[in-house]
Design an enzyme around this catalytic site. Structure first.
Site, PDB file in Angstrom:
ATOM      1  N   ASN A  11       0.798  -1.235   0.000  1.00  0.00           N
ATOM      2  CA  ASN A  11       0.000   0.000   0.000  1.00  0.00           C
ATOM      3  C   ASN A  11       0.830   1.285   0.000  1.00  0.00           C
ATOM      4  O   ASN A  11       0.285   2.378  -0.110  1.00  0.00           O
ATOM      5  CB  ASN A  11      -1.008   0.013   1.170  1.00  0.00           C
ATOM      6  CG  ASN A  11      -1.964  -1.153   1.096  1.00  0.00           C
ATOM      7  OD1 ASN A  11      -2.611  -1.350   0.073  1.00  0.00           O
ATOM      8  ND2 ASN A  11      -2.045  -1.955   2.151  1.00  0.00           N
ATOM      9  N   HIS A  78       3.543  -6.034  11.233  1.00  0.00           N
ATOM     10  CA  HIS A  78       2.799  -6.519  12.400  1.00  0.00           C
ATOM     11  C   HIS A  78       2.428  -7.994  12.286  1.00  0.00           C
ATOM     12  O   HIS A  78       1.709  -8.516  13.136  1.00  0.00           O
ATOM     13  CB  HIS A  78       1.522  -5.673  12.568  1.00  0.00           C
ATOM     14  CG  HIS A  78       1.769  -4.203  12.389  1.00  0.00           C
ATOM     15  ND1 HIS A  78       2.612  -3.493  13.225  1.00  0.00           N
ATOM     16  CD2 HIS A  78       1.333  -3.302  11.458  1.00  0.00           C
ATOM     17  CE1 HIS A  78       2.652  -2.228  12.817  1.00  0.00           C
ATOM     18  NE2 HIS A  78       1.895  -2.095  11.747  1.00  0.00           N
ATOM     19  N   ASP A  85      13.005 -13.116   9.623  1.00  0.00           N
ATOM     20  CA  ASP A  85      14.066 -14.073   9.297  1.00  0.00           C
ATOM     21  C   ASP A  85      14.918 -13.593   8.125  1.00  0.00           C
ATOM     22  O   ASP A  85      16.136 -13.784   8.117  1.00  0.00           O
ATOM     23  CB  ASP A  85      13.459 -15.441   8.960  1.00  0.00           C
ATOM     24  CG  ASP A  85      12.924 -16.156  10.198  1.00  0.00           C
ATOM     25  OD1 ASP A  85      13.185 -15.693  11.326  1.00  0.00           O
ATOM     26  OD2 ASP A  85      12.228 -17.182  10.030  1.00  0.00           O
ATOM     27  N   HIS A  98       8.678   3.832   9.845  1.00  0.00           N
ATOM     28  CA  HIS A  98       7.243   4.065   9.661  1.00  0.00           C
ATOM     29  C   HIS A  98       7.024   5.561   9.530  1.00  0.00           C
ATOM     30  O   HIS A  98       7.654   6.356  10.253  1.00  0.00           O
ATOM     31  CB  HIS A  98       6.435   3.514  10.839  1.00  0.00           C
ATOM     32  CG  HIS A  98       6.645   2.052  11.025  1.00  0.00           C
ATOM     33  ND1 HIS A  98       6.092   1.125  10.181  1.00  0.00           N
ATOM     34  CD2 HIS A  98       7.409   1.373  11.905  1.00  0.00           C
ATOM     35  CE1 HIS A  98       6.494  -0.085  10.546  1.00  0.00           C
ATOM     36  NE2 HIS A  98       7.296   0.038  11.595  1.00  0.00           N
ATOM     37  N   ILE A  99       6.134   5.905   8.632  1.00  0.00           N
ATOM     38  CA  ILE A  99       5.794   7.307   8.408  1.00  0.00           C
ATOM     39  C   ILE A  99       5.008   7.838   9.607  1.00  0.00           C
ATOM     40  O   ILE A  99       5.292   8.914  10.131  1.00  0.00           O
ATOM     41  CB  ILE A  99       4.971   7.438   7.110  1.00  0.00           C
ATOM     42  CG1 ILE A  99       5.820   6.984   5.922  1.00  0.00           C
ATOM     43  CG2 ILE A  99       4.461   8.871   6.925  1.00  0.00           C
ATOM     44  CD1 ILE A  99       5.021   6.689   4.657  1.00  0.00           C
ATOM     45  N   SER A 100       4.024   7.065  10.027  1.00  0.00           N
ATOM     46  CA  SER A 100       3.199   7.468  11.169  1.00  0.00           C
ATOM     47  C   SER A 100       3.823   6.962  12.467  1.00  0.00           C
ATOM     48  O   SER A 100       4.666   6.053  12.450  1.00  0.00           O
ATOM     49  CB  SER A 100       1.790   6.878  11.015  1.00  0.00           C
ATOM     50  OG  SER A 100       1.841   5.455  11.030  1.00  0.00           O
ATOM     51  N   ARG A 109      -1.103  -2.169  15.767  1.00  0.00           N
ATOM     52  CA  ARG A 109       0.119  -1.621  15.146  1.00  0.00           C
ATOM     53  C   ARG A 109       1.265  -1.459  16.153  1.00  0.00           C
ATOM     54  O   ARG A 109       2.365  -1.042  15.789  1.00  0.00           O
ATOM     55  CB  ARG A 109      -0.170  -0.262  14.509  1.00  0.00           C
ATOM     56  CG  ARG A 109      -1.129  -0.333  13.352  1.00  0.00           C
ATOM     57  CD  ARG A 109      -1.294   1.023  12.680  1.00  0.00           C
ATOM     58  NE  ARG A 109      -2.567   1.107  12.007  1.00  0.00           N
ATOM     59  CZ  ARG A 109      -2.823   0.612  10.791  1.00  0.00           C
ATOM     60  NH1 ARG A 109      -1.861   0.047  10.088  1.00  0.00           N
ATOM     61  NH2 ARG A 109      -4.026   0.711  10.254  1.00  0.00           N
TER      62      ARG A 109
HETATM   63  C1  DQA Z   1       3.162   2.195   8.249  1.00  0.00           C
HETATM   64  C2  DQA Z   1       2.374   1.826   9.510  1.00  0.00           C
HETATM   65  C3  DQA Z   1       1.720   0.464   9.347  1.00  0.00           C
HETATM   66  O1  DQA Z   1       0.987   0.134  10.521  1.00  0.00           O
HETATM   67  C4  DQA Z   1       0.766   0.473   8.178  1.00  0.00           C
HETATM   68  O2  DQA Z   1       0.216  -0.809   7.988  1.00  0.00           O
HETATM   69  C5  DQA Z   1       1.386   0.980   6.931  1.00  0.00           C
HETATM   70  C6  DQA Z   1       2.291   2.130   7.012  1.00  0.00           C
HETATM   71  C7  DQA Z   1       3.742   3.615   8.332  1.00  0.00           C
HETATM   72  O3  DQA Z   1       4.626   3.914   7.532  1.00  0.00           O
HETATM   73  O4  DQA Z   1       3.312   4.419   9.164  1.00  0.00           O
HETATM   74  O5  DQA Z   1       1.092   0.502   5.835  1.00  0.00           O
HETATM   75  O6  DQA Z   1       4.248   1.288   8.116  1.00  0.00           O
END
Ligand code: DQA
Length: 147
Positions: A11, A78, A85, A98-100, A109
């Site tokens: 995504n 997650h 591995d 992670h961006i968030s 998460r």
């Molecule tokens: C993410 C955080 C994850 O929980 C989420 O599933 C993502 C983006 C982030 O970059 O904040 O797809 O990895």
């Protein structure tokens, strides 16, 4: 020239379009151009896939020659012992990004299956999380830095 590979998971090809209130309005392509300009002495490779096995194949393909991997595994963070591995299977150090700030979000998460295999974790700084990870892996630390 040192090599760092950025790997984005599921995504993350939709950055700029996907939940912009969480992930921002900027596409990754535009951001990547800026990052490459900011680190002209680092060869920054980039790979994105929505498929877990493809991410593992990429880690294996670059992990024996790259100087570091910056990995945003998206939701596989997650769930995936196989990614844990793969990270451990290669000599290149991996920084989880992670961006968030995942710890401010849903409880599912809060658990990462990959953190323990990584050199470190950077989360919550928007797209700048990637730059901070490149900086952490940078083979050219600033003068006076004794890392
Ligand atoms: C993410 C955080 C994850 O929980 C989420 O599933 C993502 C983006 C982030 O970059 O904040 O797809 O990895």
């Amino acid at each position: 020239m040192k090599k760092i590979e950025i790997i984005n998971g599921p995504n993350l090809n939709l950055l700029g379009l996907r939940e912009p209130e969480v992930y921002g309005h900027r596409s990754f392509d535009g951001y990547l151009e800026q990052l490459r300009r900011q680190y002209p002495d680092v060869e920054i490779g980039y790979y994105q896939s929505n498929h877990e096995g493809d991410l593992i194949d990429r880690i294996q393909a670059v992990g024996f020659e790259a100087d570091g991997i910056v990995l945003n595994a998206g939701a596989y963070t997650h769930t995936s012992i196989a990614l844990h591995d793969a990270i451990k299977a290669v000599p290149a150090p991996t920084v989880e990004v992670h961006i968030s700030n995942v710890h401010q979000r849903e409880e599912f998460r809060h658990k990462s299956f990959i953190s323990a295999a990584c050199r470190g974790v950077i989360c919550g700084f928007g797209l700048d999380s990637y730059r901070l990870a490149v900086e952490a892996l940078s083979p050219n630390p600033p003068a006076g830095d004794e890392r």
